[in-house]
Design an enzyme around this catalytic site. Sequence first.
Site, short mmCIF file in Angstrom:
data_model
loop_
_atom_site.label_atom_id
_atom_site.label_comp_id
_atom_site.label_asym_id
_atom_site.label_seq_id
_atom_site.Cartn_x
_atom_site.Cartn_y
_atom_site.Cartn_z
N VAL A 1 0.95 -1.20 -0.05
CA VAL A 1 0.05 -0.01 -0.05
C VAL A 1 0.71 1.29 0.05
O VAL A 1 0.51 2.45 -0.44
CB VAL A 1 -0.88 0.08 1.13
CG1 VAL A 1 -2.25 -0.96 0.94
CG2 VAL A 1 -0.24 -0.15 2.58
N LYS A 2 2.08 1.29 0.51
CA LYS A 2 2.98 2.32 0.52
C LYS A 2 2.56 3.61 1.03
O LYS A 2 2.58 4.60 0.47
CB LYS A 2 3.63 2.58 -0.95
CG LYS A 2 4.42 1.38 -1.83
CD LYS A 2 4.92 1.83 -2.81
CE LYS A 2 5.95 0.78 -3.28
NZ LYS A 2 4.95 -0.30 -4.28
N ARG A 3 2.04 3.40 2.24
CA ARG A 3 1.26 4.59 2.88
C ARG A 3 2.25 5.21 3.55
O ARG A 3 3.12 4.83 4.05
CB ARG A 3 -0.02 4.21 3.82
CG ARG A 3 -1.19 3.57 3.14
CD ARG A 3 -1.89 4.31 2.11
NE ARG A 3 -3.11 3.65 1.87
CZ ARG A 3 -3.47 3.28 0.66
NH1 ARG A 3 -2.54 3.20 -0.60
NH2 ARG A 3 -4.50 3.00 0.19
#
Length: 276
Positions: free
Chosen positions: A95-97
Amino acid sequence: METFGERLHAAVAERGPLCVGIDPHASLLARWGLSDDIAGLERFARTVVDALADRVAVLKPQSAFFERFGSRGVAILESTIRQSREAGALVLLDVKRGDIGSTMAAYASAYLDPASSLCADAITVSPYLGVGSLQPAFDLAAAHGGGVFVLALTSNPEGPAVQHAVTATGKTVAQTVIDEISQVNAGAQPLGSLGLVVGATIGETGHDLSAVNGPLLAPGLGAQGATPSDLRAVFGESLRNVLPSYSREVLSAGPQGSDLRVAAERVLDDCRAALG
């Protein structure tokens, strides 16, 4: 409660060092003869899970390719996570949040709180608001036995402009991220639960990964150009902690589940040979 580091170490020992992405690109759906819609997405994801979730250590759904179909796509992502974990695979949700304060805490709750239907074993995050801004994710992961993989040295051509920039301390931005994660993982056995994302295509960069004591996710293998033999140049003495990640190289073998399994076994054999 087992930590993510403990579960990952056990899964790799049992199933081998391999992470397979679940990336329902429109082009891959077309290659499989599937429609680029919710029905095609569901068929694609279910086929990958049925073929691989009972044999690979880690499956890595890319959230964006589910989110592009709206709420129905997210519902399929929830099912994909649940079915993968029920079959024994660890799920690393890509998700690379990255955010600050209560927003980062909300992202952490969405993906690392067992009460959430999107809860995975681990997630990817971006540190470019400062590694400290990710603390809510680190805390929730520790509380529930989850893992967090922090972007460090990525393979995209734009990455070095930021990641190789030198800070006031004389270290690069990437080395600063590496060192901060190393501090958190210090002393963990057999493996820390905070990992780094380091592209398999980047070659020798002079960065020191020796103290990380956590998993090193290596995307970029296969269709993106890297081979298992490239891993030693990138990771050096830290090779033992590398988790090779393939997506299109395996997925393009579909749509037959048996062909996906053959492709996964082939790249797993290659990775075992390279990692010793």
